[in-house]
Design a protein around this motif. Structure first.
Motif, mmCIF file in Angstrom:
data_model
loop_
_atom_site.group_PDB
_atom_site.id
_atom_site.type_symbol
_atom_site.label_atom_id
_atom_site.label_comp_id
_atom_site.label_asym_id
_atom_site.label_seq_id
_atom_site.Cartn_x
_atom_site.Cartn_y
_atom_site.Cartn_z
ATOM 1 N N THR A 145 0.881 0.051 -2.896
ATOM 2 C CA THR A 145 1.673 0.532 -3.341
ATOM 3 C C THR A 145 0.908 1.587 -3.941
ATOM 4 O OG1 THR A 145 1.528 -0.697 -5.354
ATOM 5 C CG2 THR A 145 3.192 -1.243 -3.819
ATOM 6 N N ASN A 146 -0.190 1.621 -4.132
ATOM 7 C CA ASN A 146 -0.887 2.572 -4.789
ATOM 8 C C ASN A 146 -2.853 3.313 -3.581
ATOM 9 O OD1 ASN A 146 -3.061 4.483 -6.266
ATOM 10 N ND2 ASN A 146 -1.129 4.079 -7.513
ATOM 11 N N GLY A 180 2.060 6.514 -3.612
ATOM 12 C CA GLY A 180 1.685 5.806 -5.223
ATOM 13 C C GLY A 180 2.777 6.549 -5.694
ATOM 14 N N GLN A 181 3.157 5.826 -6.889
ATOM 15 C CA GLN A 181 4.510 6.618 -8.132
ATOM 16 C C GLN A 181 3.645 7.401 -8.490
ATOM 17 O OE1 GLN A 181 7.959 5.834 -7.697
ATOM 18 N NE2 GLN A 181 8.185 7.587 -8.063
ATOM 19 N N VAL A 377 7.382 3.303 -0.656
ATOM 20 C CA VAL A 377 6.136 4.093 -1.154
ATOM 21 C C VAL A 377 6.373 5.228 -1.314
ATOM 22 C CG1 VAL A 377 3.556 3.550 -1.289
ATOM 23 C CG2 VAL A 377 4.822 1.620 -1.369
#
Length: 508
Positions: A145-146, A180-181, A377
């Motif tokens: 996710t990153n 990523g968020q 994502v």
């Protein structure tokens, strides 16, 4: 098979007979008669499939790289990789081919350019079209996710190549992506900063980065009256505005894609505008566009983006351009494209773009397409059009008639007299073991002049000369090829002296 071999032998003998007659200057009638027999035999032999004329060339849209071109290419890659690393990126690699369904439906109208591989009785495969879709597949497959990553590799497109302009069917892409968020527009601003850093360091001329947002485009299409089903196809028409006139684009929208002429005119009012943050502010107040929630979100983010670009000191290189559409289906937010500018011919003329050298954008939904649970994502990234950059750098070096070194050899081990091959081999082994880049000529007794000439041609800066006297004195004669100065250096100090003299970069 035996019959054919017998016939081939008869043809060979008859051919020799005809050649013999010609050498003996036999009468024309006699030669003509024997040539007729030869042709008759050849006709009996028939066409030989195995011996069809084979043209030796690289496939259409591909090229070989000479050592000189590779030296230029490595230099360009070094600049790009060091920039990506400066921004904290890790590196990954993915297969050159993917499952066909991985690539299907991700590229809009460009999907027809994908190379499908022949069915080998197993999985249906295609050569990768870019590095972004394989990256999204990699994230989904590994449940990441990153990540901030770069990837430099070859991609394949069944395009009509224009090799003089750096367009190929097989070419390198250099991608940098942030997955990523994060808070809005911070990673996006860094991607634009990277593009500006790279194009400035490569010194390939003045450039401009056009910026737009997919949400602004979609909002604009909606308020102009484009049916939802035509958004993507109209988007790919708008994307051609950097190559053809508005009239041609409008004609394609109306005649080929069935858009109402008044809708096309409304689009034309918007897509012919470009400017800076003031245009963003102006459009935020636009009575029609402000009816679209999507467009307002995009404009709000662009406003914030320009704030960060000003802090990064690059706002003057960025232009908000409503005609920028980027034909790929997967973009969801900010999109950008860097173009090189041609200096105006006359004062007062507008500068012209001479082709895209970098592009990218935000694609928040692509990873979710591969995730079984549809987990998204958010990603933003850029791709450097490195083949076009190679072409420009090569042309510039040719125009300057600049000599490019194709090796990094620091020193040539030479001898001034005969019978010193063993001593040269011993010395070069010492240098190699100490990490020195060294060469010697593959001859037992090369002439000193030939050895010095080789250094001149290859751009080798130093020559370590062994002679009988030097061996007795425990020294090596170190000669600078450029200045022709010679100094005696103690053998145990030679490595340090070579390192000291060649510590500056070899490719300027």
């Amino acid at each position: 098979m035996a019959e054919r071999a017998a016939l081939e032998e008869l043809v060979r003998l008859q051919g020799e007979h005809v050649r013999g007659l010609k050498q003996q200057k036999a009468s024309a009638e006699q030669i003509e008669e024997e040539v007729a027999k030869l042709l008759k035999l050849k006709a009996q032999l028939g066409p030989d499939e195995g011996k069809q004329k084979f043209v030796l060339k690289t496939p259409k849209g591909t090229r070989d790289y000479s050592p000189r071109q590779m030296a230029v290419r490595e230099k360009v890659f070094d600049v790009i990789i060091s920039c990506f690393k400066r921004h904290g990126a890790e590196v990954i690699d993915t297969p050159v081919f993917e499952l066909k369904e991985t690539l299907t439906g991700k590229y809009g109208e460009d999907s027809k350019l994908i190379y499908d591989l022949k069915d080998q009785g197993g999985e249906l495969l295609s050569l990768r079209y870019d590095l972004t879709v394989p990256f999204a597949r990699y994230l989904a497959m590994n449940k990441l996710t990153n990540i901030k990553r770069y990837h430099i590799a070859k991609v394949y497109r069944r395009d009509n190549p224009a090799m003089t302009r750096g367009r190929y069917r097989e070419f390198y892409q250099c991608d940098f992506d942030i997955a990523g968020q994060f808070d809005p527009m911070i990673p996006d601003a860094e991607c634009l900063k990277i593009i500006c850093e790279l194009l400035s360091s490569l010194q390939i001329g003045d450039f401009l980065v056009k910026v737009n947002d997919r949400r602004i485009l979609d909002g604009m299409f909606a308020v102009c009256g484009v049916p939802d089903s035509k958004f993507r196809t109209i988007c790919s028409s708008v994307d051609k505005l950097d190559k053809v006139s508005w009239e041609e684009v409008k004609n394609e929208m109306v005649e080929e894609k069935g858009l109402a002429p008044e809708v096309a005119d409304r689009i034309g009012d918007y897509v012919q505008q470009h400017g800076g943050v003031s245009l963003v502010e102006q459009l935020l107040q636009d009575p029609k566009l402000s009816q679209s929630k999507q467009a307002l979100e995009g404009l709000g983010d662009l406003n914030l983006l320009f704030e960060y670009l000003t802090l990064f000191g690059i706002a003057d290189k960025i232009s908000f351009d409503l005609s920028l559409a980027r034909g790929l289906d997967y973009y969801t937010g900010v999109i950008y494209e860097a173009v090189l500018l041609q200096t105006p011919v006359q004062p007062g003329e507008e500068t012209l773009g001479v082709g895209s050298v970098a592009a990218g954008g935000r694609y928040d939904g692509l990873v979710g397409m591969f995730d079984p649970k549809g987990r998204k994502v958010p990603c933003v990234g850029l791709s450097i059009g490195v083949e076009r950059i190679f072409s420009i750098v090569e042309q510039r070096l040719e125009a300057l008639e600049e000599k490019v070194r194709t090796t990094e050899t620091q020193v040539l081990v030479a001898s001034a007299q005969k019978k010193l091959l063993e001593e040269r081999l011993k010395l070069i082994a010492e240098l190699w073991d100490a990490g020195i880049k060294a060469e010697l000529l593959y001859k037992k007794n090369p002439k000193l002049l030939n050895q010095l000439q080789y250094c001149e041609e290859a751009g080798i800066p130093l020559v370590a000369i062994i002679g009988e006297q030097e061996l007795k004195d425990g020294v090596i004669k170190l000669r600078s090829v450029a200045s022709r100065e010679e100094v005696d250096v103690r053998r145990e100090d030679l490595v340090e002296e070579i390192k000291r003299r060649t510590s500056q970069p070899l490719l300027n």
